[in-house]
Write a protein that holds these residues in place. Sequence first.
Motif, PDB file in Angstrom:
ATOM      1  N   HIS A 160       0.828  -1.212   0.000  1.00 27.89           N
ATOM      2  CA  HIS A 160       0.000   0.000   0.000  1.00 27.89           C
ATOM      3  C   HIS A 160       0.861   1.261   0.000  1.00 27.89           C
ATOM      4  CE1 HIS A 160      -4.144  -1.383   0.169  1.00 27.89           C
ATOM      5  NE2 HIS A 160      -3.717  -2.402   0.903  1.00 27.89           N
ATOM      6  N   ARG A 164       0.716   4.109  -3.002  1.00 28.35           N
ATOM      7  CA  ARG A 164       0.492   5.529  -2.704  1.00 28.35           C
ATOM      8  C   ARG A 164       1.609   6.388  -3.274  1.00 28.35           C
ATOM      9  NH1 ARG A 164       2.620   8.512   1.158  1.00 28.35           N
ATOM     10  NH2 ARG A 164       3.261   6.696   2.417  1.00 28.35           N
ATOM     11  N   ARG A 167       1.578   6.857  -6.998  1.00 20.48           N
ATOM     12  CA  ARG A 167       0.553   7.803  -7.461  1.00 20.48           C
ATOM     13  C   ARG A 167       0.971   9.250  -7.193  1.00 20.48           C
ATOM     14  NH1 ARG A 167      -3.173   3.918  -4.619  1.00 20.48           N
ATOM     15  NH2 ARG A 167      -4.069   2.582  -6.252  1.00 20.48           N
ATOM     16  N   ALA A 225       0.387  -3.617 -10.880  1.00 20.44           N
ATOM     17  CA  ALA A 225      -0.634  -2.583 -10.662  1.00 20.44           C
ATOM     18  C   ALA A 225      -0.973  -1.852 -11.959  1.00 20.44           C
ATOM     19  CB  ALA A 225      -0.162  -1.594  -9.598  1.00 20.44           C
ATOM     20  N   LEU A 230      -4.610  -0.265 -11.525  1.00 24.33           N
ATOM     21  CA  LEU A 230      -4.533   0.399 -10.226  1.00 24.33           C
ATOM     22  C   LEU A 230      -3.652   1.644 -10.299  1.00 24.33           C
ATOM     23  CD1 LEU A 230      -4.195  -2.645  -7.799  1.00 24.33           C
ATOM     24  CD2 LEU A 230      -5.976  -0.903  -7.712  1.00 24.33           C
ATOM     25  N   ILE A 283      -7.385  -5.797  -4.073  1.00 25.91           N
ATOM     26  CA  ILE A 283      -7.398  -4.344  -3.890  1.00 25.91           C
ATOM     27  C   ILE A 283      -8.182  -3.679  -5.020  1.00 25.91           C
ATOM     28  CG2 ILE A 283      -5.947  -2.271  -3.850  1.00 25.91           C
ATOM     29  CD1 ILE A 283      -3.766  -3.980  -2.519  1.00 25.91           C
ATOM     30  N   LYS A 284      -7.968  -4.162  -6.230  1.00 29.42           N
ATOM     31  CA  LYS A 284      -8.681  -3.603  -7.386  1.00 29.42           C
ATOM     32  C   LYS A 284     -10.190  -3.771  -7.234  1.00 29.42           C
ATOM     33  CE  LYS A 284      -9.426  -2.299 -11.704  1.00 29.42           C
ATOM     34  NZ  LYS A 284      -9.238  -0.890 -12.163  1.00 29.42           N
ATOM     35  N   GLN A 285     -10.618  -4.935  -6.775  1.00 35.40           N
ATOM     36  CA  GLN A 285     -12.055  -5.201  -6.584  1.00 35.40           C
ATOM     37  C   GLN A 285     -12.673  -4.263  -5.551  1.00 35.40           C
ATOM     38  OE1 GLN A 285     -12.286  -9.336  -5.598  1.00 35.40           O
ATOM     39  NE2 GLN A 285     -11.870 -10.041  -7.693  1.00 35.40           N
ATOM     40  N   ALA A 286     -11.865  -3.883  -4.564  1.00 34.68           N
ATOM     41  CA  ALA A 286     -12.373  -3.015  -3.492  1.00 34.68           C
ATOM     42  C   ALA A 286     -12.253  -1.535  -3.817  1.00 34.68           C
ATOM     43  CB  ALA A 286     -11.611  -3.319  -2.188  1.00 34.68           C
ATOM     44  N   THR A 287     -11.613  -1.226  -4.958  1.00 37.49           N
ATOM     45  CA  THR A 287     -11.412   0.173  -5.333  1.00 37.49           C
ATOM     46  C   THR A 287     -12.639   0.720  -6.049  1.00 37.49           C
ATOM     47  OG1 THR A 287      -9.035  -0.196  -5.581  1.00 37.49           O
ATOM     48  CG2 THR A 287      -9.946   1.778  -6.610  1.00 37.49           C
ATOM     49  N   PRO A 288     -13.209   1.830  -5.581  1.00 36.98           N
ATOM     50  CA  PRO A 288     -14.415   2.398  -6.214  1.00 36.98           C
ATOM     51  C   PRO A 288     -14.168   2.760  -7.688  1.00 36.98           C
ATOM     52  CG  PRO A 288     -14.001   3.436  -4.071  1.00 36.98           C
ATOM     53  CD  PRO A 288     -12.789   2.607  -4.389  1.00 36.98           C
TER      54      PRO A 288
END
Length: 288
Positions: A160, A164, A167, A225, A230, A283-288
């Motif tokens: 994580h 971050r 990005r 990612a 992501l 993580i991708k599935q949980a990302t809005p």
Amino acid sequence: MRVLVAGANGQLGRALQATAPEGVTVIAPPEANFDITDPVAITRAIADARPDMLVNAAAYTAVDRAEADSDTAQRINATAVHHLTTAAHTAGIGFTHVSTDFVFDGTAHSPYPTTAAPSPVSVYGRTKADGEAAAQAAHPQALIVRTAWVYAAAGNNFVHTMLRLMRERDEIRVVADQIGTPTHADGLARALWALLAADATGIHHWTDAGVTSWYDFAVAIHEEALALGLLTRAVPIVPIRTADYPTPARRPPYGVLDKTATWAITGPARHWRAELRDCLATIKQATP
């Protein structure tokens, strides 16, 4: 089988709950209701849960902060382990404790066997080694599982942090001369369940398969990612030396663990990159 988990809200604690096999009841009290530094609270939790096994997935893992906060690290990583193990032994139940490659100094050039003598170089490593000794002294049938570089789809971890920074920044600098093996918490949890099913005791090692550096781990996170969407842009990742990134705590330059005996019980682990891919997909599935 009823299993009481200390550290239920941490990365491994959540993974143990998510991967519990059929027939296993996991009792996972929040930290507020299960103070592992309080022997009375531990005894009460065991009496309430009536478990067959107590698994300690709790730890003080802030490696650098531990150098200035050694009392807290010792209280959680060692003294609390003594309280937990003693209470489990008194209650006549099993005890499982999770430890770390940081109990070694990292000067080896081949994977550390389970029989290697601890030689920690940081407060964190020393307190974890003390915890191992406490568990072995208080519970002759304790199961101690050393692991390394643990991460999960949720929580504060290297994966994580890298996502971050990739990005936010135009360049990432990552240490390339510390070698070890990333470990997905889900895979570690499944291994623990397999060891418990086999009534394993003593010291075991478990990580995902393979060997890498923090730099190459970061490169893999970046590549996977990007492939998943992501990340929307490529960012240069620059390898640096440990000397170029001084920290309060010394890190073992080599932390690869010999898993041969453990894999004979659990079956071999998946390669760390395959586990990383699964974690990033979650993580991708949980990302809005």
